[in-house]
Design a protein around this motif. Structure first.
Motif, PDB file in Angstrom:
ATOM      1  N   GLY A 295      26.452   1.594  -3.377  1.00  0.00           N
ATOM      2  CA  GLY A 295      27.839   0.190  -3.805  1.00  0.00           C
ATOM      3  C   GLY A 295      26.696  -1.111  -3.389  1.00  0.00           C
ATOM      4  N   TYR A 296      26.472  -2.157  -4.052  1.00  0.00           N
ATOM      5  CA  TYR A 296      25.989  -3.451  -3.650  1.00  0.00           C
ATOM      6  C   TYR A 296      27.285  -3.789  -2.688  1.00  0.00           C
ATOM      7  N   VAL A 297      26.973  -4.660  -1.932  1.00  0.00           N
ATOM      8  CA  VAL A 297      27.733  -5.468  -0.466  1.00  0.00           C
ATOM      9  C   VAL A 297      26.789  -6.498   0.053  1.00  0.00           C
ATOM     10  N   ARG A 298      26.609  -7.297  -0.221  1.00  0.00           N
ATOM     11  CA  ARG A 298      25.734  -8.565   0.432  1.00  0.00           C
ATOM     12  C   ARG A 298      26.599  -8.974   2.051  1.00  0.00           C
ATOM     13  N   THR A 299      25.862  -9.491   2.296  1.00  0.00           N
ATOM     14  CA  THR A 299      26.577  -9.860   3.894  1.00  0.00           C
ATOM     15  C   THR A 299      26.513 -11.302   3.901  1.00  0.00           C
ATOM     16  N   THR A 300      25.265 -12.253   3.506  1.00  0.00           N
ATOM     17  CA  THR A 300      25.342 -13.697   3.449  1.00  0.00           C
ATOM     18  C   THR A 300      23.763 -13.820   4.738  1.00  0.00           C
ATOM     19  N   TYR A 301      23.139 -12.693   5.251  1.00  0.00           N
ATOM     20  CA  TYR A 301      22.394 -13.253   6.284  1.00  0.00           C
ATOM     21  C   TYR A 301      22.831 -12.464   7.529  1.00  0.00           C
ATOM     22  N   GLY A 302      25.134 -12.256   7.618  1.00  0.00           N
ATOM     23  CA  GLY A 302      25.148 -11.947   8.714  1.00  0.00           C
ATOM     24  C   GLY A 302      25.938 -13.394   8.556  1.00  0.00           C
ATOM     25  N   THR A 303      26.086 -13.494   7.742  1.00  0.00           N
ATOM     26  CA  THR A 303      27.609 -14.942   7.738  1.00  0.00           C
ATOM     27  C   THR A 303      29.125 -14.737   7.321  1.00  0.00           C
ATOM     28  N   ARG A 304      28.582 -13.734   6.610  1.00  0.00           N
ATOM     29  CA  ARG A 304      29.885 -13.484   5.801  1.00  0.00           C
ATOM     30  C   ARG A 304      31.111 -12.503   6.796  1.00  0.00           C
ATOM     31  N   ASN A 305      32.201 -12.164   6.578  1.00  0.00           N
ATOM     32  CA  ASN A 305      33.448 -12.272   7.048  1.00  0.00           C
ATOM     33  C   ASN A 305      33.036 -10.991   7.292  1.00  0.00           C
ATOM     34  N   ILE A 306      33.311 -10.226   7.811  1.00  0.00           N
ATOM     35  CA  ILE A 306      32.996  -8.909   8.381  1.00  0.00           C
ATOM     36  C   ILE A 306      34.291  -7.875   7.889  1.00  0.00           C
ATOM     37  N   SER A 307      35.483  -8.466   7.840  1.00  0.00           N
ATOM     38  CA  SER A 307      36.743  -7.792   6.940  1.00  0.00           C
ATOM     39  C   SER A 307      36.573  -8.074   5.682  1.00  0.00           C
ATOM     40  N   ASN A 308      35.605  -8.765   4.829  1.00  0.00           N
ATOM     41  CA  ASN A 308      35.359  -8.661   3.440  1.00  0.00           C
ATOM     42  C   ASN A 308      34.386  -7.982   3.531  1.00  0.00           C
ATOM     43  N   ILE A 309      33.548  -7.337   4.570  1.00  0.00           N
ATOM     44  CA  ILE A 309      31.982  -6.578   3.563  1.00  0.00           C
ATOM     45  C   ILE A 309      32.704  -5.047   4.171  1.00  0.00           C
ATOM     46  N   ILE A 310      33.436  -4.785   5.137  1.00  0.00           N
ATOM     47  CA  ILE A 310      34.653  -3.510   5.006  1.00  0.00           C
ATOM     48  C   ILE A 310      34.944  -3.515   4.098  1.00  0.00           C
ATOM     49  N   SER A 311      36.353  -4.243   3.276  1.00  0.00           N
ATOM     50  CA  SER A 311      36.324  -4.185   2.348  1.00  0.00           C
ATOM     51  C   SER A 311      36.309  -4.189   1.249  1.00  0.00           C
ATOM     52  N   ASP A 312      34.904  -4.240   0.321  1.00  0.00           N
ATOM     53  CA  ASP A 312      34.338  -4.130  -0.159  1.00  0.00           C
ATOM     54  C   ASP A 312      33.787  -2.621  -0.294  1.00  0.00           C
ATOM     55  N   ILE A 313      32.911  -1.731   0.951  1.00  0.00           N
ATOM     56  CA  ILE A 313      33.052  -0.856   1.712  1.00  0.00           C
ATOM     57  C   ILE A 313      34.526   0.298   0.690  1.00  0.00           C
ATOM     58  N   SER A 314      35.708  -0.060   1.180  1.00  0.00           N
ATOM     59  CA  SER A 314      36.447   0.159   1.316  1.00  0.00           C
ATOM     60  C   SER A 314      36.747   0.749  -0.273  1.00  0.00           C
ATOM     61  N   THR A 315      36.670  -0.585  -1.321  1.00  0.00           N
ATOM     62  CA  THR A 315      36.425  -0.491  -2.242  1.00  0.00           C
ATOM     63  C   THR A 315      35.976   0.614  -3.020  1.00  0.00           C
ATOM     64  N   TYR A 316      34.361   0.618  -2.832  1.00  0.00           N
ATOM     65  CA  TYR A 316      34.173   1.165  -3.096  1.00  0.00           C
ATOM     66  C   TYR A 316      33.546   3.142  -3.106  1.00  0.00           C
ATOM     67  N   ALA A 317      34.379   3.235  -1.201  1.00  0.00           N
ATOM     68  CA  ALA A 317      35.042   4.149  -1.467  1.00  0.00           C
ATOM     69  C   ALA A 317      36.537   4.988  -1.551  1.00  0.00           C
ATOM     70  N   GLY A 318      37.044   4.356  -2.596  1.00  0.00           N
ATOM     71  CA  GLY A 318      38.437   4.403  -3.085  1.00  0.00           C
ATOM     72  C   GLY A 318      37.726   5.007  -4.576  1.00  0.00           C
ATOM     73  N   TRP A 319      35.915   4.976  -5.082  1.00  0.00           N
ATOM     74  CA  TRP A 319      36.057   4.699  -6.210  1.00  0.00           C
ATOM     75  C   TRP A 319      36.089   6.660  -6.210  1.00  0.00           C
ATOM     76  N   THR A 320      37.086   7.550  -6.186  1.00  0.00           N
ATOM     77  CA  THR A 320      37.191   9.081  -6.435  1.00  0.00           C
ATOM     78  C   THR A 320      37.512   9.553  -7.283  1.00  0.00           C
ATOM     79  N   THR A 321      37.965   9.055  -8.223  1.00  0.00           N
ATOM     80  CA  THR A 321      37.793   9.510  -9.415  1.00  0.00           C
ATOM     81  C   THR A 321      36.377  10.564 -10.221  1.00  0.00           C
ATOM     82  N   THR A 322      36.395  11.164 -10.662  1.00  0.00           N
ATOM     83  CA  THR A 322      35.303  11.794 -10.920  1.00  0.00           C
ATOM     84  C   THR A 322      33.759  11.813 -11.476  1.00  0.00           C
ATOM     85  N   GLY A 323      33.076  11.753 -10.471  1.00  0.00           N
ATOM     86  CA  GLY A 323      31.709  10.820 -11.311  1.00  0.00           C
ATOM     87  C   GLY A 323      31.126   9.500 -10.972  1.00  0.00           C
ATOM     88  N   LEU A 324      32.374   8.871  -9.915  1.00  0.00           N
ATOM     89  CA  LEU A 324      32.526   7.299  -9.805  1.00  0.00           C
ATOM     90  C   LEU A 324      31.945   7.507  -8.117  1.00  0.00           C
TER      91      LEU A 324
END
Length: 279
Positions: free
Chosen positions: A106-135
């Protein structure tokens, strides 16, 4: 009894010869491997999956079943605002899931370390939530990763990596790829950074950087090169030789002759470039 002794002596001699020959074979194969080293075709896939839009990729995967693909899924510069991907993305990702030689990040941008870390973790959590078969995703591709050291950025890198490694919905191996586009400051090194894209740029720039890249200290499995604008004059033999050379220093490779929009189009020679990846 004498026959037994002869067989025993023969066995000892064979073992001694093998002990000498095998290390020499390994040594010389590392010094002059003309076939390249097994590598992955890493593909930043920023193409919306409208009808038949991903067909060139599916065709390349089918044509080259021995090639390992690492495909970066990027719906909206990240997973988007909804908990699950929209129908077109879901169908396209599920089709990719049918190929055993494909892993998805899953693609997540960090904007060279300036993006708010909570937004990054939110993106990671969204991808982790794609638990439907094959996703499910096999890990995260951090784009615009930091390269220059500043106070706190080392902790930033560690925290976003840890968020991937502990995300329960991500598939094994929970791969972390950091794309700074160049060699990052060594103080940003973290054991949980599995792969670093240490070069992202045109072929002409790679030529001037190749010696520096070849001298990097980590194992080739930890590095990735993304090279565009490869001369179209390179025929299959020349292309394969070039990619074999890349593979001695980086396991994750993307090469294309496209000079712009290389993540938004496949190009007519996609299968040639995939076919050049050592397997």
């Amino acid at each position: 009894m004498e026959a037994f002794k002869n067989r025993r002596r023969t066995t000892v001699v064979i073992c001694l010869l093998l002990a000498i020959i095998i290390p020499l074979v390994v040594l010389f194969s590392r010094r002059g491997n003309t076939h390249g080293y097994k590598s992955n075709f890493i593909l930043p896939l920023y193409i919306y999956p409208s009808e038949r839009a991903w067909d060139p990729l599916y065709d390349a995967i089918i044509t080259h079943p021995r090639t390992k693909f690492t495909v970066i899924i990027n719906p909206y510069n990240g997973p988007g605002k909804t908990p699950q991907p929209e129908e077109e993305y879901a169908a396209a990702i599920q089709r990719l899931d049918k190929f055993p030689n494909v892993k998805r990040l899953g693609y997540v941008r960090t904007t060279y370390g300036t993006r708010n870390i909570s937004n990054i973790i939110s993106d990671i959590s969204t991808y982790a939530g794609w638990t439907t078969t094959g996703l499910g995703m096999h890990g995260i591709f951090f784009d615009e990763a930091p390269a220059n050291f500043e106070d706190g950025l080392d902790d930033y890198v560690k925290r976003i990596n840890q968020a991937v490694k502990t995300a329960p919905g991500l598939l094994p191996e929970r791969i972390t790829v950091h794309n700074a586009g160049r060699v990052p400051d060594r103080r940003l090194a973290d054991p949980n950074t599995d792969v670093s894209v240490v070069f992202e740029g045109p072929y002409s720039s790679y030529q001037s950087r190749s010696a520096i890249l070849a001298s990097l200290p980590l194992d080739r499995t930890r590095y990735s090169y993304i090279i565009h604008g490869v001369p179209t004059s390179k025929k299959s033999g020349e292309l394969r030789k070039f990619v074999n050379g890349l593979s001695t220093h980086a396991q994750y490779l993307f090469v294309t002759d496209l000079k712009d929009k290389y993540y938004e189009a496949f190009g007519p020679r996609l299968s040639d470039y995939v076919g050049a990846i050592p397997t």
